[in-house]
Design a protein around this motif. Structure first.
Motif, mmCIF file in Angstrom:
data_model
loop_
_atom_site.group_PDB
_atom_site.id
_atom_site.type_symbol
_atom_site.label_atom_id
_atom_site.label_comp_id
_atom_site.label_asym_id
_atom_site.label_seq_id
_atom_site.Cartn_x
_atom_site.Cartn_y
_atom_site.Cartn_z
ATOM 1 N N SER A 198 0.820 -1.222 0.000
ATOM 2 C CA SER A 198 0.000 0.000 0.000
ATOM 3 C C SER A 198 0.846 1.261 0.000
ATOM 4 N N TYR A 199 2.120 1.135 0.348
ATOM 5 C CA TYR A 199 2.980 2.309 0.500
ATOM 6 C C TYR A 199 4.105 2.329 -0.553
ATOM 7 N N MET A 200 3.946 1.495 -1.589
ATOM 8 C CA MET A 200 4.963 1.456 -2.635
ATOM 9 C C MET A 200 4.646 2.403 -3.785
ATOM 10 N N SER A 201 3.715 3.300 -3.553
ATOM 11 C CA SER A 201 3.416 4.361 -4.520
ATOM 12 C C SER A 201 2.970 5.582 -3.743
ATOM 13 N N THR A 202 2.951 6.707 -4.426
ATOM 14 C CA THR A 202 2.511 7.951 -3.812
ATOM 15 C C THR A 202 1.067 8.216 -4.215
ATOM 16 N N PRO A 203 0.206 8.636 -3.288
ATOM 17 C CA PRO A 203 -1.171 8.967 -3.679
ATOM 18 C C PRO A 203 -1.195 9.984 -4.816
ATOM 19 N N ARG A 204 -2.173 9.834 -5.672
ATOM 20 C CA ARG A 204 -2.288 10.713 -6.838
ATOM 21 C C ARG A 204 -2.948 12.022 -6.415
ATOM 22 N N LEU A 205 -2.163 13.088 -6.381
ATOM 23 C CA LEU A 205 -2.624 14.359 -5.834
ATOM 24 C C LEU A 205 -2.182 15.519 -6.719
ATOM 25 N N ASP A 206 -2.909 16.623 -6.620
ATOM 26 C CA ASP A 206 -2.427 17.844 -7.258
ATOM 27 C C ASP A 206 -1.342 18.459 -6.371
ATOM 28 N N VAL A 207 -0.791 19.583 -6.806
ATOM 29 C CA VAL A 207 0.334 20.176 -6.078
ATOM 30 C C VAL A 207 -0.033 20.541 -4.639
ATOM 31 N N PRO A 208 -1.145 21.257 -4.400
ATOM 32 C CA PRO A 208 -1.472 21.573 -2.996
ATOM 33 C C PRO A 208 -1.682 20.319 -2.151
ATOM 34 N N GLY A 209 -2.318 19.295 -2.733
ATOM 35 C CA GLY A 209 -2.533 18.063 -1.985
ATOM 36 C C GLY A 209 -1.240 17.352 -1.658
ATOM 37 N N LEU A 210 -0.295 17.391 -2.597
ATOM 38 C CA LEU A 210 0.993 16.743 -2.363
ATOM 39 C C LEU A 210 1.773 17.471 -1.275
ATOM 40 N N ILE A 211 1.723 18.800 -1.310
ATOM 41 C CA ILE A 211 2.388 19.582 -0.257
ATOM 42 C C ILE A 211 1.774 19.264 1.102
ATOM 43 N N SER A 234 16.215 10.484 4.917
ATOM 44 C CA SER A 234 14.997 10.514 4.117
ATOM 45 C C SER A 234 14.053 11.603 4.611
ATOM 46 N N ARG A 235 13.955 11.779 5.933
ATOM 47 C CA ARG A 235 13.107 12.835 6.486
ATOM 48 C C ARG A 235 13.616 14.212 6.066
ATOM 49 N N GLN A 236 14.928 14.399 6.057
ATOM 50 C CA GLN A 236 15.499 15.681 5.646
ATOM 51 C C GLN A 236 15.203 15.961 4.168
ATOM 52 N N VAL A 237 15.318 14.930 3.350
ATOM 53 C CA VAL A 237 15.004 15.088 1.923
ATOM 54 C C VAL A 237 13.530 15.458 1.746
ATOM 55 N N LEU A 238 12.657 14.806 2.507
ATOM 56 C CA LEU A 238 11.227 15.119 2.438
ATOM 57 C C LEU A 238 10.968 16.553 2.878
ATOM 58 N N THR A 239 11.636 16.984 3.931
ATOM 59 C CA THR A 239 11.479 18.360 4.404
ATOM 60 C C THR A 239 11.886 19.356 3.319
ATOM 61 N N SER A 240 13.036 19.130 2.709
ATOM 62 C CA SER A 240 13.532 20.041 1.669
ATOM 63 C C SER A 240 12.615 20.052 0.453
ATOM 64 N N ALA A 241 12.165 18.856 0.030
ATOM 65 C CA ALA A 241 11.316 18.759 -1.161
ATOM 66 C C ALA A 241 9.963 19.418 -0.922
ATOM 67 N N THR A 242 9.403 19.234 0.273
ATOM 68 C CA THR A 242 8.123 19.870 0.600
ATOM 69 C C THR A 242 8.254 21.381 0.594
ATOM 70 N N HIS A 243 9.307 21.876 1.212
ATOM 71 C CA HIS A 243 9.533 23.325 1.287
ATOM 72 C C HIS A 243 9.761 23.909 -0.103
ATOM 73 N N ARG A 271 7.670 16.172 -8.939
ATOM 74 C CA ARG A 271 8.187 14.797 -9.021
ATOM 75 C C ARG A 271 9.144 14.515 -7.870
ATOM 76 N N GLN A 272 9.980 15.498 -7.548
ATOM 77 C CA GLN A 272 10.935 15.302 -6.452
ATOM 78 C C GLN A 272 10.219 15.069 -5.127
ATOM 79 N N LEU A 273 9.147 15.821 -4.877
ATOM 80 C CA LEU A 273 8.404 15.615 -3.639
ATOM 81 C C LEU A 273 7.696 14.264 -3.652
ATOM 82 N N SER A 274 7.130 13.906 -4.780
ATOM 83 C CA SER A 274 6.478 12.599 -4.880
ATOM 84 C C SER A 274 7.464 11.476 -4.582
ATOM 85 N N GLN A 275 8.668 11.590 -5.112
ATOM 86 C CA GLN A 275 9.691 10.576 -4.856
ATOM 87 C C GLN A 275 10.149 10.595 -3.403
ATOM 88 N N ALA A 276 10.240 11.798 -2.822
ATOM 89 C CA ALA A 276 10.655 11.905 -1.414
ATOM 90 C C ALA A 276 9.605 11.282 -0.494
#
Length: 236
Positions: free
Chosen positions: A11-24, A45-54, A198-203
């Motif tokens: 269930s966690y091997m993909s990212t939910p399909r979201l628009d940009v605000p939803g992904l943020i 990985s958490r640091q990468v997610l933080t940077s990609a979200t920001h 894409r970077q945030l989706s991958q993070a």
């Protein structure tokens, strides 16, 4: 009975399909739910997610109000429809008796090669869908399947498929728009919104994988840290 019996890692091997605000929003919720005492790889990985979200949030907030993220969905739907049409044109041939209609077996072979899991790939997150669609487009080109697809499905449907795949490719930023001849060499451009998305989706995917591994090896807070993804998929 194992406490993990009701846990499905897939269930966690993909990212939910979201628009940009939803992904943020999902990135922010995952970060808020992050457990303490992370292993070194998970902390990275958490640091990468933080940077990609920001980074995506900053780029999104800097866009004019009429910047067309909303245009992604119509292109996505048109591309989905073009694949569905191609499949729908092949299927009636596949139902025929191949002893009387040789194209029946040919159609069955094409359906197996191009749609081994039906149209499920068209429901993936944008970047993942583009990857799967491109693999099929490359198969069509490499195996010279265009003539037979045109004969069985019709030029209109094949041309629609190729047109919308090209539009999809531009939409997610997989190719750059050509520069006019004679234009000066531009300064290096900042990452596009599509690239940052894409970077945030991958993070997010990488973070989910870290949490899955932590949960399966007994980390007490990892399962709860996946709840934002669960809530997103269930519409909460």
């Amino acid at each position: 009975m194992s406490k993990f019996d009701d846990f499905d890692p897939s269930s966690y091997m993909s990212t939910p399909r979201l628009d940009v605000p939803g992904l943020i929003a999902l990135g922010q919720r995952l970060l808020s739910a992050a457990p303490d005492a992370l292993p070194a790889t998970a902390e990275r990985s958490r640091q990468v997610l933080t940077s990609a979200t920001h980074a995506l949030m900053q780029a999104w907030e800097a866009q004019p109000q009429d910047e067309p993220n909303h245009k992604m969905r119509p292109i996505d739907m048109a591309a989905d429809t073009s694949w569905a049409c191609l499949k729908g044109r092949l299927e009636p041939y596949a139902w025929l008796d191949s002893s009387r209609f040789p194209d029946a077996q040919l159609a069955r072979d094409l359906l197996t090669r191009l749609f081994p899991s039906g149209l499920s790939f068209t429901q993936l997150e944008y970047a993942a869908q583009w990857t799967e669609a491109t693999r099929r487009i490359n198969l069509i080109a490499d195996d010279n399947l265009l003539p037979v697809l045109r004969r069985l499905c019709g030029d209109l449907f094949v041309d629609e498929l190729l047109h919308w795949h090209a539009e999809y490719t531009r939409m997610i930023g997989a190719i750059a728009e050509p520069e006019p001849e004679g234009s000066p060499s531009p300064s290096p451009a900042p990452p596009s919104l599509s690239q940052l998305r894409r970077q945030l989706s991958q993070a997010i995917l990488a973070w989910q994988v870290q949490l899955v591994a932590m949960h399966l090896t007994g980390h007490p807070g990892a399962r709860a840290a996946l709840y934002p993804t669960d809530a997103c998929r269930s519409g909460r």
